[in-house]
Design a protein around this motif. Structure first.
Motif, PDB file in Angstrom:
ATOM      1  N   LEU A  36       0.826  -1.205   0.000  1.00  0.00           N
ATOM      2  CA  LEU A  36       0.000   0.000   0.000  1.00  0.00           C
ATOM      3  C   LEU A  36       0.864   1.259   0.000  1.00  0.00           C
ATOM      4  O   LEU A  36       0.408   2.334  -0.383  1.00  0.00           O
ATOM      5  CB  LEU A  36      -0.928   0.017   1.212  1.00  0.00           C
ATOM      6  CG  LEU A  36      -1.863  -1.186   1.373  1.00  0.00           C
ATOM      7  CD1 LEU A  36      -2.684  -1.044   2.640  1.00  0.00           C
ATOM      8  CD2 LEU A  36      -2.761  -1.315   0.153  1.00  0.00           C
ATOM      9  N   LEU A  37       2.095   1.127   0.465  1.00  0.00           N
ATOM     10  CA  LEU A  37       2.984   2.280   0.590  1.00  0.00           C
ATOM     11  C   LEU A  37       4.148   2.234  -0.384  1.00  0.00           C
ATOM     12  O   LEU A  37       4.788   3.253  -0.630  1.00  0.00           O
ATOM     13  CB  LEU A  37       3.563   2.349   2.019  1.00  0.00           C
ATOM     14  CG  LEU A  37       2.586   2.175   3.182  1.00  0.00           C
ATOM     15  CD1 LEU A  37       3.341   2.246   4.503  1.00  0.00           C
ATOM     16  CD2 LEU A  37       1.497   3.220   3.129  1.00  0.00           C
ATOM     17  N   ALA A  38       4.450   1.054  -0.898  1.00  0.00           N
ATOM     18  CA  ALA A  38       5.675   0.857  -1.670  1.00  0.00           C
ATOM     19  C   ALA A  38       5.529   1.376  -3.084  1.00  0.00           C
ATOM     20  O   ALA A  38       5.121   0.653  -3.989  1.00  0.00           O
ATOM     21  CB  ALA A  38       6.052  -0.618  -1.685  1.00  0.00           C
ATOM     22  N   THR A  39       5.859   2.615  -3.267  1.00  0.00           N
ATOM     23  CA  THR A  39       5.920   3.189  -4.602  1.00  0.00           C
ATOM     24  C   THR A  39       7.348   3.661  -4.840  1.00  0.00           C
ATOM     25  O   THR A  39       8.086   3.967  -3.900  1.00  0.00           O
ATOM     26  CB  THR A  39       4.952   4.371  -4.744  1.00  0.00           C
ATOM     27  OG1 THR A  39       5.234   5.334  -3.720  1.00  0.00           O
ATOM     28  CG2 THR A  39       3.512   3.903  -4.603  1.00  0.00           C
ATOM     29  N   GLY A  40       7.742   3.698  -6.089  1.00  0.00           N
ATOM     30  CA  GLY A  40       9.113   4.071  -6.394  1.00  0.00           C
ATOM     31  C   GLY A  40      10.077   2.903  -6.317  1.00  0.00           C
ATOM     32  O   GLY A  40      11.277   3.083  -6.446  1.00  0.00           O
ATOM     33  N   LEU A  41       9.564   1.696  -6.081  1.00  0.00           N
ATOM     34  CA  LEU A  41      10.432   0.518  -6.024  1.00  0.00           C
ATOM     35  C   LEU A  41      10.389  -0.268  -7.334  1.00  0.00           C
ATOM     36  O   LEU A  41      10.934  -1.368  -7.415  1.00  0.00           O
ATOM     37  CB  LEU A  41      10.007  -0.395  -4.860  1.00  0.00           C
ATOM     38  CG  LEU A  41      10.120   0.210  -3.460  1.00  0.00           C
ATOM     39  CD1 LEU A  41       9.670  -0.790  -2.413  1.00  0.00           C
ATOM     40  CD2 LEU A  41      11.538   0.671  -3.182  1.00  0.00           C
ATOM     41  N   ASP A  42       9.751   0.310  -8.341  1.00  0.00           N
ATOM     42  CA  ASP A  42       9.573  -0.396  -9.616  1.00  0.00           C
ATOM     43  C   ASP A  42      10.896  -0.866 -10.209  1.00  0.00           C
ATOM     44  O   ASP A  42      10.972  -1.945 -10.806  1.00  0.00           O
ATOM     45  CB  ASP A  42       8.880   0.514 -10.636  1.00  0.00           C
ATOM     46  CG  ASP A  42       7.593   1.113 -10.110  1.00  0.00           C
ATOM     47  OD1 ASP A  42       7.477   1.271  -8.880  1.00  0.00           O
ATOM     48  OD2 ASP A  42       6.706   1.419 -10.921  1.00  0.00           O
ATOM     49  N   ARG A  43      11.948  -0.075 -10.034  1.00  0.00           N
ATOM     50  CA  ARG A  43      13.216  -0.412 -10.676  1.00  0.00           C
ATOM     51  C   ARG A  43      13.852  -1.666 -10.095  1.00  0.00           C
ATOM     52  O   ARG A  43      14.734  -2.258 -10.703  1.00  0.00           O
ATOM     53  CB  ARG A  43      14.193   0.763 -10.586  1.00  0.00           C
ATOM     54  CG  ARG A  43      14.599   1.157  -9.169  1.00  0.00           C
ATOM     55  CD  ARG A  43      15.267   2.513  -9.176  1.00  0.00           C
ATOM     56  NE  ARG A  43      15.704   2.943  -7.867  1.00  0.00           N
ATOM     57  CZ  ARG A  43      16.961   2.918  -7.458  1.00  0.00           C
ATOM     58  NH1 ARG A  43      17.891   2.426  -8.271  1.00  0.00           N
ATOM     59  NH2 ARG A  43      17.299   3.341  -6.270  1.00  0.00           N
ATOM     60  N   PHE A  44      13.415  -2.057  -8.892  1.00  0.00           N
ATOM     61  CA  PHE A  44      13.940  -3.274  -8.277  1.00  0.00           C
ATOM     62  C   PHE A  44      13.098  -4.510  -8.597  1.00  0.00           C
ATOM     63  O   PHE A  44      13.582  -5.633  -8.495  1.00  0.00           O
ATOM     64  CB  PHE A  44      13.991  -3.128  -6.753  1.00  0.00           C
ATOM     65  CG  PHE A  44      14.933  -2.072  -6.259  1.00  0.00           C
ATOM     66  CD1 PHE A  44      16.302  -2.216  -6.405  1.00  0.00           C
ATOM     67  CD2 PHE A  44      14.456  -0.933  -5.630  1.00  0.00           C
ATOM     68  CE1 PHE A  44      17.174  -1.257  -5.940  1.00  0.00           C
ATOM     69  CE2 PHE A  44      15.314   0.038  -5.165  1.00  0.00           C
ATOM     70  CZ  PHE A  44      16.684  -0.114  -5.321  1.00  0.00           C
ATOM     71  N   PRO A 319      22.913   7.083  -9.474  1.00  0.00           N
ATOM     72  CA  PRO A 319      22.045   6.065  -8.860  1.00  0.00           C
ATOM     73  C   PRO A 319      20.957   5.543  -9.786  1.00  0.00           C
ATOM     74  O   PRO A 319      20.476   4.419  -9.606  1.00  0.00           O
ATOM     75  CB  PRO A 319      21.444   6.796  -7.653  1.00  0.00           C
ATOM     76  CG  PRO A 319      22.459   7.831  -7.299  1.00  0.00           C
ATOM     77  CD  PRO A 319      23.045   8.265  -8.622  1.00  0.00           C
ATOM     78  N   ARG A 320      20.581   6.329 -10.789  1.00  0.00           N
ATOM     79  CA  ARG A 320      19.559   5.876 -11.733  1.00  0.00           C
ATOM     80  C   ARG A 320      19.988   4.617 -12.468  1.00  0.00           C
ATOM     81  O   ARG A 320      19.155   3.855 -12.950  1.00  0.00           O
ATOM     82  CB  ARG A 320      19.249   6.968 -12.751  1.00  0.00           C
ATOM     83  CG  ARG A 320      18.552   8.194 -12.210  1.00  0.00           C
ATOM     84  CD  ARG A 320      18.319   9.179 -13.337  1.00  0.00           C
ATOM     85  NE  ARG A 320      19.572   9.567 -13.981  1.00  0.00           N
ATOM     86  CZ  ARG A 320      19.658  10.099 -15.202  1.00  0.00           C
ATOM     87  NH1 ARG A 320      18.560  10.263 -15.922  1.00  0.00           N
ATOM     88  NH2 ARG A 320      20.823  10.444 -15.700  1.00  0.00           N
ATOM     89  N   PHE A 321      21.329   4.418 -12.568  1.00  0.00           N
ATOM     90  CA  PHE A 321      21.847   3.294 -13.344  1.00  0.00           C
ATOM     91  C   PHE A 321      22.405   2.187 -12.449  1.00  0.00           C
ATOM     92  O   PHE A 321      23.153   1.331 -12.913  1.00  0.00           O
ATOM     93  CB  PHE A 321      22.922   3.792 -14.316  1.00  0.00           C
ATOM     94  CG  PHE A 321      22.442   4.907 -15.197  1.00  0.00           C
ATOM     95  CD1 PHE A 321      21.374   4.717 -16.044  1.00  0.00           C
ATOM     96  CD2 PHE A 321      23.046   6.162 -15.150  1.00  0.00           C
ATOM     97  CE1 PHE A 321      20.908   5.745 -16.858  1.00  0.00           C
ATOM     98  CE2 PHE A 321      22.594   7.191 -15.954  1.00  0.00           C
ATOM     99  CZ  PHE A 321      21.519   6.987 -16.807  1.00  0.00           C
ATOM    100  N   ASP A 322      22.039   2.198 -11.183  1.00  0.00           N
ATOM    101  CA  ASP A 322      22.437   1.098 -10.300  1.00  0.00           C
ATOM    102  C   ASP A 322      21.890  -0.216 -10.828  1.00  0.00           C
ATOM    103  O   ASP A 322      20.762  -0.280 -11.336  1.00  0.00           O
ATOM    104  CB  ASP A 322      21.900   1.330  -8.884  1.00  0.00           C
ATOM    105  CG  ASP A 322      22.724   2.345  -8.111  1.00  0.00           C
ATOM    106  OD1 ASP A 322      23.717   2.843  -8.660  1.00  0.00           O
ATOM    107  OD2 ASP A 322      22.356   2.635  -6.953  1.00  0.00           O
TER     108      ASP A 322
END
Length: 447
Positions: A36-44, A319-322
């Protein structure tokens, strides 16, 4: 950790919402409902889901998570644990500490693992339901192979020996204890069965009579713990679970222990990593968390060159390219923008179950959420990155609860942020005392 652009489900059950809100009100990370809170974790997501699938297929993975205090390490690992549990993994979260769970004593780590073991169906400790399900599965397999009721005990024993053959090479007492547990149950001796299962879970000081009845001796030691972990993975797999997800949280505390204990702990960590990569633990996804100082400093990982080599990861690029597939991944932490985005997400989640949803959204609008986030950051020496826990606690407990309960409460008029030393963690208290000349009183909450 970016938290802008919420993707929470359109329909949220009252129980899940209450679990999340109650935890935030206490200043804690929710045990569940983190999607419900986890946004911005799409890249993982893609890389981590692929690793979970590989573990479910019999592989094993080690992952190191790095981030400063407040960057969301505990949140991240619980979010990943929820994804694992949806794949029918068993999950255990272990807090590493010098006194309670020293990393260099793997027998203690194993004991905490069994104490904290949970599944989608059972809360901690789920060890007994898992073992019972395993014996049930053995009986079903024996019956499916044509065994009669009279032949069943003998056929189950044969299956037990066959399934634990590899484990018994390293820890023969694991299978012996399981036999003792089953025998005690068959004899109606619940006390002995419970004591034997406690011994199997690594508990010390089990009654000598129970150990004699099961045919085992002494307590579990450091090396035996690895064999017992191997046995537990076998039992989990055969009882229908796809794997075991284990978190060793706050490993950075190793930097504060005596040098001899620290060296032993770092070597134990190296040993665990090597065992995972060797394939000894099929079905294990092992995660550790720590601060950058632990991974990069001379009192942490860098103190043991072989361990530093195993965890080495390039973080010199943007960090965008981690690389989320790397052995070590970093959480960049909160910015003011992402902290406000998280606050708005919580405000909307709260409002959905409020007496007057529109009043909550109007009185605690986005502008007020932003002002409160800046004020809490100011109270912590201007360090927005360490503010999430306290910010959400204040937002829910001091503001949203009052707006929901009192029709004439307006936080712009009736609430002034106060931060008592007693409600801060040690890190937050140090920042509040030395971090900046900016104080909570210096930040105006009036619009």
């Amino acid at each position: 950790m970016s938290t802008t652009g919420s993707k929470r489900p359109a329909q949220v059950s009252a129980a899940r919402r209450r679990t999340v809100i109650d935890a935030l009100r206490r200043g804690a990370v929710p045990e569940s409902g983190l999607d419900l809170l986890a946004t911005g974790l799409d890249r993982f997501e893609a890389a981590l889901d692929a690793e979970l699938d590989a573990v479910a297929s019999g592989g094993s993975v080690f992952k190191a998570v790095r981030g400063e205090y407040g960057s969301g390490k505990t949140f991240f690992t619980r979010w990943l644990g929820e994804r694992a549990k949806r794949r029918n993994f068993a999950v255990a979260e272990i807090q590493i500490s010098e006194n309670e769970t020293p990393l260099h004593k793997l027998e203690t780590v194993y004991r905490r693992l069994t104490e904290r073991l949970t599944t989608s169906s059972f809360p901690p400790s789920a060890l007994r339901p898992v073992v019972d399900a395993w014996f049930y599965a053995l009986e079903e397999d024996a019956l499916a192979s044509g065994a009669t009721e009279e032949e069943l005990p003998g056929e189950v024993e044969k299956l037990l020996v066959a399934r634990l053959a590899e484990v018994s090479r390293h820890a023969p007492s694991f299978a012996t204890a399981l036999r003792g547990y089953r025998a005690a149950l068959a004899n109606g001796d619940e006390a002995t069965a419970a004591a034997v299962l406690a011994w199997l879970g690594g508990q010390p000081h089990v009654a000598a009579s129970a150990r004699r009845a099961a045919g085992v001796r002494g307590d579990l030691d450091h090396f035996g713990a690895l064999g017992f972990l191997q046995g537990l993975l076998t039992v989990l797999r055969d009882s229908g679970h796809t794997g075991l997800f284990v978190v060793l949280d706050e490993v950075e505390t190793l930097q504060r222990v005596r040098s001899d204990a620290r060296d032993k702990a770092l070597n134990a960590l190296r040993q665990l990593i090597d065992e995972v990569h060797s394939g000894r633990f099929p079905g294990l996804y092992l995660v550790i968390t720590g601060t950058p100082a632990f991974y990069d400093g001379q009192q942490g990982v860098q103190r043991l060159a072989p361990l530093a080599q195993r965890l080495a990861t390039d973080f010199t690029t943007d960090p965008r390219f981690d690389n989320p597939r790397a052995v070590q991944i970093r959480l960049p932490g909160f910015t003011e923008e992402s902290l406000v985005g998280l606050g708005v997400t919580i405000r909307d989640l709260y409002a959905d179950a409020a007496t007057s949803p529109e009043r909550v959204r109007t009185v605690v609008d986005d502008a007020y959420v932003a002002d409160l986030a800046r004020a809490v950051g100011g109270a912590l020496g201007g360090k927005v990155g360490v503010a999430p826990r306290l910010f959400l606690k204040k937002l829910v407990g001091d503001v949203l609860d009052r707006v929901d309960q009192f029709d004439d409460f307006d936080p712009r008029q009736h609430y002034k942020l106060t931060v008592a030393s007693s409600e801060l963690t040690d890190v937050e208290r140090n920042l509040a005392a030395t971090g900046s000349s900016v104080s909570a009183d210096d930040i105006d909450l009036e619009l």
